[in-house]
Design a protein around this motif. Structure first.
Motif, short mmCIF file in Angstrom:
data_model
loop_
_atom_site.label_atom_id
_atom_site.label_comp_id
_atom_site.label_asym_id
_atom_site.label_seq_id
_atom_site.Cartn_x
_atom_site.Cartn_y
_atom_site.Cartn_z
N ASP A 52 41.12 36.26 32.78
CA ASP A 52 41.02 34.87 32.99
C ASP A 52 41.85 34.45 34.13
N ASN A 55 41.34 35.68 37.58
CA ASN A 55 40.06 35.00 38.20
C ASN A 55 40.59 33.63 38.48
N ASN A 58 41.71 33.68 41.90
CA ASN A 58 40.55 34.43 42.83
C ASN A 58 40.96 35.72 42.91
N ILE A 60 39.81 39.51 41.55
CA ILE A 60 38.83 40.16 41.04
C ILE A 60 39.50 41.24 40.14
N TYR A 103 31.77 38.60 31.50
CA TYR A 103 32.55 39.40 32.56
C TYR A 103 31.50 39.75 33.70
N ASN A 105 33.34 40.79 36.95
CA ASN A 105 34.13 41.70 37.75
C ASN A 105 33.75 43.20 37.95
#
Length: 141
Positions: A52, A55, A58, A60, A103, A105
């Motif tokens: 989190d 992310n 931004n 990954i 999730y 990614n």
């Protein structure tokens, strides 16, 4: 950490380790204190928070080392690593919880051999692990 990576222009972090610390003497995980916990739900909570935070910036993330390196008696970075007799499905739980929590990614496959999952190929080269287990059974897309 996420802020530091963002400042330096990174947009992908090949972390976090989502391995369960099954074997505290595992040379690549436990011995190096790379796992968040020996309890799968605790690994999930820490990894989820880590993801989190990255992310939000931004960046990954990449869960590793699927299907689990925490019980290994060898370091897969140094050679053949067979987890057939040490690995259990509990090592999948952090991945399952994360996937169930949406999730989206990356997941890094471990170069780990488990004859119960695939009799011929290590996870990193196995359709049975990538497609059948990770994608179909656990629902990772």
């Amino acid at each position: 950490m996420a802020h530091w990576l963002k400042q330096t222009g990174f947009n992908v972090n090949l972390a976090p380790v989502a391995d369960v610390n099954v074997n505290p003497n595992s040379p690549a995980i436990g011995k190096l204190e790379r796992s968040f916990s020996n309890i799968p739900i605790n690994v999930y909570y820490h990894v989820n928070w880590f993801v989190d935070e990255f992310n939000k910036m931004n960046i990954i993330t990449c869960l590793k080392h699927f299907p689990g390196h925490g019980s290994a008696l060898q370091d897969s970075h140094l050679g053949f690593t067979d987890i057939t007799n040490t690995w259990t499905e509990n090592e999948l739980l952090p991945y399952q919880y994360l996937i169930n929590s949406n999730y989206k990614n990356l997941v890094m496959l471990g170069h780990l051999f488990n004859s119960k999952l695939d009799q011929f190929y290590p996870a990193s080269l196995s359709k049975k692990v990538t497609t059948d287990l990770l994608r179909s059974s656990l629902g990772f897309s």
